[in-house]
Design a protein around this motif. Sequence first.
Motif, PDB file in Angstrom:
ATOM      1  N   ILE A 105      -7.633  31.501 -48.222  1.00  0.00           N
ATOM      2  CA  ILE A 105      -7.130  30.200 -47.778  1.00  0.00           C
ATOM      3  C   ILE A 105      -7.725  29.925 -46.398  1.00  0.00           C
ATOM      4  CG2 ILE A 105      -5.074  28.851 -47.190  1.00  0.00           C
ATOM      5  CD1 ILE A 105      -5.181  29.695 -50.158  1.00  0.00           C
ATOM      6  N   GLU A 106      -8.363  28.775 -46.270  1.00  0.00           N
ATOM      7  CA  GLU A 106      -9.000  28.434 -45.003  1.00  0.00           C
ATOM      8  C   GLU A 106      -8.393  27.200 -44.341  1.00  0.00           C
ATOM      9  OE1 GLU A 106     -13.357  29.103 -44.845  1.00  0.00           O
ATOM     10  OE2 GLU A 106     -13.193  29.319 -47.020  1.00  0.00           O
ATOM     11  N   GLU A 107      -7.436  26.543 -45.029  1.00  0.00           N
ATOM     12  CA  GLU A 107      -6.829  25.332 -44.468  1.00  0.00           C
ATOM     13  C   GLU A 107      -5.930  25.696 -43.292  1.00  0.00           C
ATOM     14  OE1 GLU A 107      -6.027  25.824 -48.009  1.00  0.00           O
ATOM     15  OE2 GLU A 107      -7.991  25.009 -48.480  1.00  0.00           O
ATOM     16  N   THR A 108      -6.194  25.099 -42.149  1.00  0.00           N
ATOM     17  CA  THR A 108      -5.486  25.423 -40.908  1.00  0.00           C
ATOM     18  C   THR A 108      -3.971  25.259 -41.037  1.00  0.00           C
ATOM     19  OG1 THR A 108      -7.428  24.776 -39.628  1.00  0.00           O
ATOM     20  CG2 THR A 108      -5.344  24.923 -38.435  1.00  0.00           C
ATOM     21  N   GLU A 109      -3.511  24.179 -41.651  1.00  0.00           N
ATOM     22  CA  GLU A 109      -2.063  23.952 -41.760  1.00  0.00           C
ATOM     23  C   GLU A 109      -1.385  25.056 -42.561  1.00  0.00           C
ATOM     24  OE1 GLU A 109      -1.449  19.986 -43.265  1.00  0.00           O
ATOM     25  OE2 GLU A 109      -2.707  19.145 -41.683  1.00  0.00           O
ATOM     26  N   LYS A 110      -2.006  25.485 -43.651  1.00  0.00           N
ATOM     27  CA  LYS A 110      -1.411  26.548 -44.462  1.00  0.00           C
ATOM     28  C   LYS A 110      -1.477  27.890 -43.724  1.00  0.00           C
ATOM     29  CE  LYS A 110      -0.796  28.133 -49.107  1.00  0.00           C
ATOM     30  NZ  LYS A 110      -1.044  27.883 -50.511  1.00  0.00           N
ATOM     31  N   ILE A 111      -2.555  28.130 -43.013  1.00  0.00           N
ATOM     32  CA  ILE A 111      -2.679  29.355 -42.217  1.00  0.00           C
ATOM     33  C   ILE A 111      -1.546  29.418 -41.196  1.00  0.00           C
ATOM     34  CG2 ILE A 111      -4.069  30.499 -40.432  1.00  0.00           C
ATOM     35  CD1 ILE A 111      -6.563  29.566 -42.043  1.00  0.00           C
ATOM     36  N   ILE A 112      -1.306  28.324 -40.500  1.00  0.00           N
ATOM     37  CA  ILE A 112      -0.249  28.294 -39.488  1.00  0.00           C
ATOM     38  C   ILE A 112       1.117  28.520 -40.129  1.00  0.00           C
ATOM     39  CG2 ILE A 112       0.973  26.768 -37.872  1.00  0.00           C
ATOM     40  CD1 ILE A 112      -1.844  25.624 -37.145  1.00  0.00           C
ATOM     41  N   SER A 113       1.377  27.852 -41.220  1.00  0.00           N
ATOM     42  CA  SER A 113       2.672  27.986 -41.901  1.00  0.00           C
ATOM     43  C   SER A 113       2.920  29.419 -42.358  1.00  0.00           C
ATOM     44  CB  SER A 113       2.707  27.033 -43.101  1.00  0.00           C
ATOM     45  OG  SER A 113       3.866  27.264 -43.868  1.00  0.00           O
ATOM     46  N   ILE A 114       1.943  30.030 -43.003  1.00  0.00           N
ATOM     47  CA  ILE A 114       2.101  31.406 -43.496  1.00  0.00           C
ATOM     48  C   ILE A 114       2.208  32.380 -42.331  1.00  0.00           C
ATOM     49  CG2 ILE A 114       0.957  33.269 -44.765  1.00  0.00           C
ATOM     50  CD1 ILE A 114       2.222  31.041 -46.542  1.00  0.00           C
ATOM     51  N   CYS A 115       1.382  32.204 -41.316  1.00  0.00           N
ATOM     52  CA  CYS A 115       1.428  33.125 -40.169  1.00  0.00           C
ATOM     53  C   CYS A 115       2.762  33.042 -39.435  1.00  0.00           C
ATOM     54  CB  CYS A 115       0.254  32.876 -39.230  1.00  0.00           C
ATOM     55  SG  CYS A 115      -1.313  33.474 -39.905  1.00  0.00           S
ATOM     56  N   GLU A 116       3.351  31.865 -39.350  1.00  0.00           N
ATOM     57  CA  GLU A 116       4.684  31.745 -38.755  1.00  0.00           C
ATOM     58  C   GLU A 116       5.698  32.533 -39.567  1.00  0.00           C
ATOM     59  OE1 GLU A 116       5.417  27.519 -38.587  1.00  0.00           O
ATOM     60  OE2 GLU A 116       4.740  27.396 -36.497  1.00  0.00           O
ATOM     61  N   LYS A 117       5.703  32.341 -40.872  1.00  0.00           N
ATOM     62  CA  LYS A 117       6.655  33.042 -41.748  1.00  0.00           C
ATOM     63  C   LYS A 117       6.456  34.552 -41.670  1.00  0.00           C
ATOM     64  CE  LYS A 117       6.995  29.105 -44.808  1.00  0.00           C
ATOM     65  NZ  LYS A 117       6.494  28.482 -46.023  1.00  0.00           N
ATOM     66  N   LEU A 118       5.215  34.973 -41.663  1.00  0.00           N
ATOM     67  CA  LEU A 118       4.910  36.398 -41.562  1.00  0.00           C
ATOM     68  C   LEU A 118       5.378  36.952 -40.215  1.00  0.00           C
ATOM     69  CD1 LEU A 118       3.531  38.975 -42.566  1.00  0.00           C
ATOM     70  CD2 LEU A 118       1.374  38.039 -41.786  1.00  0.00           C
ATOM     71  N   SER A 119       5.154  36.213 -39.148  1.00  0.00           N
ATOM     72  CA  SER A 119       5.527  36.669 -37.808  1.00  0.00           C
ATOM     73  C   SER A 119       7.030  36.871 -37.665  1.00  0.00           C
ATOM     74  CB  SER A 119       5.042  35.673 -36.758  1.00  0.00           C
ATOM     75  OG  SER A 119       3.633  35.628 -36.737  1.00  0.00           O
ATOM     76  N   TYR A 120       7.804  36.011 -38.313  1.00  0.00           N
ATOM     77  CA  TYR A 120       9.257  36.130 -38.204  1.00  0.00           C
ATOM     78  C   TYR A 120       9.801  37.380 -38.889  1.00  0.00           C
ATOM     79  CZ  TYR A 120      10.043  31.809 -35.686  1.00  0.00           C
ATOM     80  OH  TYR A 120      10.062  30.832 -34.712  1.00  0.00           O
ATOM     81  N   LYS A 121       8.975  38.062 -39.691  1.00  0.00           N
ATOM     82  CA  LYS A 121       9.396  39.357 -40.237  1.00  0.00           C
ATOM     83  C   LYS A 121       9.421  40.418 -39.141  1.00  0.00           C
ATOM     84  CE  LYS A 121       8.152  40.932 -44.293  1.00  0.00           C
ATOM     85  NZ  LYS A 121       7.379  41.338 -45.482  1.00  0.00           N
ATOM     86  N   PHE A 122       8.705  40.169 -38.044  1.00  0.00           N
ATOM     87  CA  PHE A 122       8.552  41.155 -36.982  1.00  0.00           C
ATOM     88  C   PHE A 122       9.292  40.802 -35.699  1.00  0.00           C
ATOM     89  CE2 PHE A 122       5.058  41.713 -39.847  1.00  0.00           C
ATOM     90  CZ  PHE A 122       5.005  43.090 -39.995  1.00  0.00           C
ATOM     91  N   THR A 123       9.404  39.511 -35.413  1.00  0.00           N
ATOM     92  CA  THR A 123      10.036  39.097 -34.162  1.00  0.00           C
ATOM     93  C   THR A 123      10.639  37.710 -34.328  1.00  0.00           C
ATOM     94  OG1 THR A 123       9.716  38.698 -31.793  1.00  0.00           O
ATOM     95  CG2 THR A 123       7.869  38.151 -33.223  1.00  0.00           C
ATOM     96  N   SER A 124      11.674  37.448 -33.558  1.00  0.00           N
ATOM     97  CA  SER A 124      12.268  36.101 -33.539  1.00  0.00           C
ATOM     98  C   SER A 124      11.863  35.348 -32.267  1.00  0.00           C
ATOM     99  CB  SER A 124      13.790  36.191 -33.641  1.00  0.00           C
ATOM    100  OG  SER A 124      14.298  36.957 -32.569  1.00  0.00           O
ATOM    101  N   ASP A 125      10.903  35.900 -31.534  1.00  0.00           N
ATOM    102  CA  ASP A 125      10.429  35.317 -30.279  1.00  0.00           C
ATOM    103  C   ASP A 125       9.483  34.144 -30.578  1.00  0.00           C
ATOM    104  OD1 ASP A 125       9.215  34.689 -27.854  1.00  0.00           O
ATOM    105  OD2 ASP A 125       9.043  36.788 -27.223  1.00  0.00           O
ATOM    106  N   LYS A 126      10.062  32.943 -30.652  1.00  0.00           N
ATOM    107  CA  LYS A 126       9.297  31.754 -31.014  1.00  0.00           C
ATOM    108  C   LYS A 126       8.145  31.489 -30.043  1.00  0.00           C
ATOM    109  CE  LYS A 126       9.807  26.868 -32.242  1.00  0.00           C
ATOM    110  NZ  LYS A 126       8.443  26.807 -32.612  1.00  0.00           N
ATOM    111  N   ASP A 127       8.367  31.696 -28.742  1.00  0.00           N
ATOM    112  CA  ASP A 127       7.302  31.473 -27.760  1.00  0.00           C
ATOM    113  C   ASP A 127       6.118  32.397 -28.030  1.00  0.00           C
ATOM    114  OD1 ASP A 127       8.745  29.494 -26.471  1.00  0.00           O
ATOM    115  OD2 ASP A 127       9.605  30.883 -24.995  1.00  0.00           O
ATOM    116  N   TYR A 128       6.404  33.659 -28.327  1.00  0.00           N
ATOM    117  CA  TYR A 128       5.341  34.614 -28.645  1.00  0.00           C
ATOM    118  C   TYR A 128       4.569  34.162 -29.884  1.00  0.00           C
ATOM    119  CZ  TYR A 128       3.028  38.784 -30.372  1.00  0.00           C
ATOM    120  OH  TYR A 128       2.086  39.647 -30.853  1.00  0.00           O
TER     121      TYR A 128
END
Length: 158
Positions: A105-128
């Motif tokens: 997947i190379e679409e920027t919007e989908k990359i951002i959406s998935i990376c946000e969801k993935l990141s929340y598995k590790f931290t709830s630090d929204k600023d980070y």
Amino acid sequence: MFRDLIRKNKKLSCEECKNLLRNEKRGVLCVQGDNGYPYGMPMNHFYDEKSGKIYFHCGKVGHRLDSINRDNKVSFCVYDKGFSNEGEWALNVKSVVVFGKIQIIEETEKIISICEKLSYKFTSDKDYIDNEIKNYADKTLVLELTPEHICGKIVKES
């Protein structure tokens, strides 16, 4: 096309498999590597229950992407920390193996959406998370695994 489990009494239910995919943070993604050798690498993942797909983030070059571009059939294995029963040394481990096809997947919007969801598995630090996405989204791809077969089991080390 896919093999059945031999020891059916060890088989995990579909819901137990989904729980492992949902809750565990890492697994091992295996691709057909160079010269026919399997290539497995630890990967963070996000399991999207709605679509049933599994997502990974990665850079834009490397052995993994070269392999996927040659052959998009992969397997992904996730396992838990395990547990020991009172008075026993043996560890009981639940694992899930997913076979399927992966696409880039190379679409920027989908990359951002998935990376946000993935990141929340590790931290709830929204600023980070926001800072990481701001600095690295343009250098990132997302891999989307569409499962064709999912099987899980529990094994007792003994």
